[in-house]
Motif scaffolding. Structure first.
Motif, PDB file in Angstrom:
ATOM      1  N   TYR A 334     -12.370   1.972  28.901  1.00  0.00           N
ATOM      2  CA  TYR A 334     -11.270   2.722  28.093  1.00  0.00           C
ATOM      3  C   TYR A 334     -10.580   3.362  29.008  1.00  0.00           C
ATOM      4  O   TYR A 334     -10.094   4.334  28.961  1.00  0.00           O
ATOM      5  N   ARG A 335     -10.167   2.404  30.271  1.00  0.00           N
ATOM      6  CA  ARG A 335      -9.289   2.999  31.268  1.00  0.00           C
ATOM      7  C   ARG A 335      -8.574   1.911  31.879  1.00  0.00           C
ATOM      8  O   ARG A 335      -9.081   0.584  31.704  1.00  0.00           O
ATOM      9  N   THR A 336      -7.511   2.178  32.219  1.00  0.00           N
ATOM     10  CA  THR A 336      -6.340   1.252  32.589  1.00  0.00           C
ATOM     11  C   THR A 336      -7.028   0.765  33.944  1.00  0.00           C
ATOM     12  O   THR A 336      -7.615   1.645  34.936  1.00  0.00           O
ATOM     13  N   PRO A 337      -6.809  -0.768  34.582  1.00  0.00           N
ATOM     14  CA  PRO A 337      -7.567  -0.859  35.738  1.00  0.00           C
ATOM     15  C   PRO A 337      -6.696  -0.408  37.062  1.00  0.00           C
ATOM     16  O   PRO A 337      -7.341  -0.186  37.941  1.00  0.00           O
ATOM     17  N   ASN A 338      -5.596  -0.495  37.006  1.00  0.00           N
ATOM     18  CA  ASN A 338      -4.929  -0.251  38.365  1.00  0.00           C
ATOM     19  C   ASN A 338      -4.668   1.258  38.643  1.00  0.00           C
ATOM     20  O   ASN A 338      -5.147   1.703  39.653  1.00  0.00           O
ATOM     21  N   ILE A 339      -4.075   1.687  37.692  1.00  0.00           N
ATOM     22  CA  ILE A 339      -3.831   3.228  37.998  1.00  0.00           C
ATOM     23  C   ILE A 339      -4.589   4.077  36.959  1.00  0.00           C
ATOM     24  O   ILE A 339      -4.282   3.897  35.599  1.00  0.00           O
ATOM     25  N   PRO A 340      -5.944   4.511  37.283  1.00  0.00           N
ATOM     26  CA  PRO A 340      -6.883   5.123  36.456  1.00  0.00           C
ATOM     27  C   PRO A 340      -6.205   6.000  35.472  1.00  0.00           C
ATOM     28  O   PRO A 340      -5.538   6.905  35.633  1.00  0.00           O
ATOM     29  N   HIS A 341      -6.412   5.648  33.964  1.00  0.00           N
ATOM     30  CA  HIS A 341      -5.684   6.509  33.100  1.00  0.00           C
ATOM     31  C   HIS A 341      -6.520   5.942  31.658  1.00  0.00           C
ATOM     32  O   HIS A 341      -6.689   4.905  31.555  1.00  0.00           O
ATOM     33  N   VAL A 342      -7.001   6.876  30.834  1.00  0.00           N
ATOM     34  CA  VAL A 342      -7.587   6.731  29.619  1.00  0.00           C
ATOM     35  C   VAL A 342      -6.701   6.089  28.667  1.00  0.00           C
ATOM     36  O   VAL A 342      -5.673   6.653  28.509  1.00  0.00           O
ATOM     37  N   VAL A 343      -7.213   5.072  27.982  1.00  0.00           N
ATOM     38  CA  VAL A 343      -6.213   4.310  27.253  1.00  0.00           C
ATOM     39  C   VAL A 343      -5.958   5.220  26.058  1.00  0.00           C
ATOM     40  O   VAL A 343      -6.688   6.070  25.415  1.00  0.00           O
ATOM     41  N   LYS A 344      -4.680   5.071  25.411  1.00  0.00           N
ATOM     42  CA  LYS A 344      -4.132   6.158  24.323  1.00  0.00           C
ATOM     43  C   LYS A 344      -5.015   5.832  22.827  1.00  0.00           C
ATOM     44  O   LYS A 344      -5.034   6.816  22.179  1.00  0.00           O
ATOM     45  N   THR A 345      -5.608   4.714  22.981  1.00  0.00           N
ATOM     46  CA  THR A 345      -6.623   4.521  21.689  1.00  0.00           C
ATOM     47  C   THR A 345      -7.865   4.689  21.714  1.00  0.00           C
ATOM     48  O   THR A 345      -8.671   4.373  20.926  1.00  0.00           O
ATOM     49  N   PHE A 346      -8.159   5.767  22.710  1.00  0.00           N
ATOM     50  CA  PHE A 346      -9.712   6.004  22.870  1.00  0.00           C
ATOM     51  C   PHE A 346     -10.291   6.352  21.757  1.00  0.00           C
ATOM     52  O   PHE A 346     -11.405   6.353  21.356  1.00  0.00           O
ATOM     53  N   THR A 347      -9.561   7.715  21.254  1.00  0.00           N
ATOM     54  CA  THR A 347     -10.086   8.555  20.120  1.00  0.00           C
ATOM     55  C   THR A 347     -10.140   7.488  18.940  1.00  0.00           C
ATOM     56  O   THR A 347     -11.335   7.663  17.848  1.00  0.00           O
ATOM     57  N   GLU A 348      -9.197   6.443  18.844  1.00  0.00           N
ATOM     58  CA  GLU A 348      -9.326   5.779  17.623  1.00  0.00           C
ATOM     59  C   GLU A 348     -10.363   4.666  17.613  1.00  0.00           C
ATOM     60  O   GLU A 348     -10.771   4.207  16.714  1.00  0.00           O
ATOM     61  N   GLU A 349     -10.690   4.340  18.894  1.00  0.00           N
ATOM     62  CA  GLU A 349     -11.641   2.952  19.138  1.00  0.00           C
ATOM     63  C   GLU A 349     -13.226   3.548  19.407  1.00  0.00           C
ATOM     64  O   GLU A 349     -14.174   2.701  18.812  1.00  0.00           O
TER      65      GLU A 349
END
Length: 397
Positions: A334-349
């Motif tokens: 649930y993180r983007t690979p290059n610039i670490p950031h939690v994906v926006k859809t985390f709570t939905e998924e």
């Protein structure tokens, strides 16, 4: 300040007060210094299950060699390098990569040597090995490492560096007393470290047994009398609300604690002139940065801009422990690979398997006690390490 005044430590044992000043010595004049001369064509397939031990830096933790993890080589490989056959009283340390990390060889009852990333110091009789081991933990040796690390893209300690290494020392009786005193502190630190690791291992075992695996509907271990099935939900369905934090730059004053990654990971407290939008039941997740996805709980204050807060419908302590058990899954999926950031859809998924609130509360309270135990053991360990460092600063010149 004269050189003579510099060579008297701030703290000395009573019987040595007023004794002669410490001397500055060159290590090469008082020790044999050796390293393995390359691998001599040693191949991975030559390692054996039984045979002389070969120690690397990865086998040493806080001065303790893990003899269960060391590599083993054939007898003839051991015999071809007599200059690095280990003896009791030898000091070994890493000369490549993570420099330092020394260990003092004691109670050696089998054949052992070092690999090509290590160096050996064998001291003459006028220098106590138990004392010099502490020198290698003090600022005198750390300064040498700092110079080597800052001056090279590939840190390396050469034999010549150690030969020219200058250190301050008293006469041998005072050396021995200092070494024995600090060894007792090291033993206390090692004992406390084991207590901390035991508490962490216990929690890890309970996390495995008291939360269901991906292919399970219920956990292996439950509180007596509780039988209701756990129910899968999306994370968004077990929280009342979620919100991102605000930047600190527009907030000044000291109305509430500013909850940023630095503070949550044990850094200093800073305050802002803002209302407390986070309460102790909220679960926090670091949304941006190298540690994005890290979960926190049990804080109150004003939320920082790189964090997001989840307000649970039921037990925040349970939700935190559930997410913490799945911390690696969050990092991996649930993180983007290059610039670490939690994906926006985390709570939905992200899937959360929830028991009844009664069981949530029991589980949350149980793990809170374990976390408190771990925090207490960590605090004791940190205190001992601070005491040791204070003595190193005051008992050495």
């Amino acid at each position: 300040m004269s050189e003579s005044k510099k060579l008297i430590p701030k703290r000395r044992f009573k019987e040595f007060e007023g004794a002669q000043m410490w001397e500055k010595l060159r290590l090469g004049d008082h020790a044999i210094i050796k390293g393995r001369l390359g691998w001599k064509s040693l191949k991975q397939e030559e390692y054996v299950d039984q045979g002389p031990s070969m120690i690397a830096g990865k086998h040493i933790t806080e001065g303790i060699i893990n003899w269960n993890k060391v590599d083993h080589i054939p007898q003839w490989r051991y015999d071809e390098s007599p200059e690095i056959m280990l003896k009791n009283g030898d000091i070994i340390f890493s000369k490549d990569g993570s420099l330092g990390n020394p260990a003092l060889i004691t109670n050696l009852n089998s054949l052992a040597t070092i690999n090509s990333t290590m160096m050996l110091v064998r001291l003459k009789k006028n220098i106590s090995s138990i004392f010099f081991y502490q020198i290698m933990l003090s600022s005198q040796f750390k300064n040498l490492i700092r110079l080597k690390v800052s001056g090279s893209s590939i840190p390396h300690l050469f034999q010549a560096d150690m030969t020219e290494f200058k250190f301050n020392t008293p006469e041998v009786n005072e050396q021995i007393q200092i070494g024995e005193f600090l060894k007792k502190l090291d033993n206390l630190i090692n004992t406390q470290q084991k207590k901390l690791e035991k508490a962490k291992t216990l929690k890890s075992a309970y996390l495995t047994e008291m939360f269901p695996d991906d292919n399970e509907s219920n956990p292996k271990r439950r509180f007596k009398g509780i039988k209701e099935d756990w129910v899968p939900y999306k994370l968004k369905d077990v929280i009342e609300s979620e919100f991102k934090g605000k930047t600190k730059a527009i907030m000044l004053g000291n109305k509430s604690i500013y909850l940023d990654a630095n503070y949550l990971n044990g850094g200093e407290i800073s305050y802002v002139n803002a209302s407390k939008d986070v309460n102790f039941n909220d679960v926090l997740i670091l949304w941006d940065g190298s540690l994005a996805g890290t979960v926190y709980h049990g804080f109150e204050g004003s939320l920082g801009s790189t964090l997001k807060a989840y307000r649970p419908k039921e037990s925040g302590q349970f939700l935190y422990q559930y997410l913490k058990k799945n911390q690696q899954k969050i990092f991996d999926n649930y993180r983007t690979p290059n610039i670490p950031h939690v994906v926006k859809t985390f709570t939905e998924e992200f899937l959360v398997v929830n028991p009844h609130i009664k069981e949530q509360t029991k589980i949350g309270n149980f793990f809170k006690l374990l976390d408190n135990k771990i925090a207490l053991e960590q605090k004791k360990l940190d205190k001992l390490k601070h005491i040791k460092q204070a003595y190193l600063n005051e008992m050495f010149v």
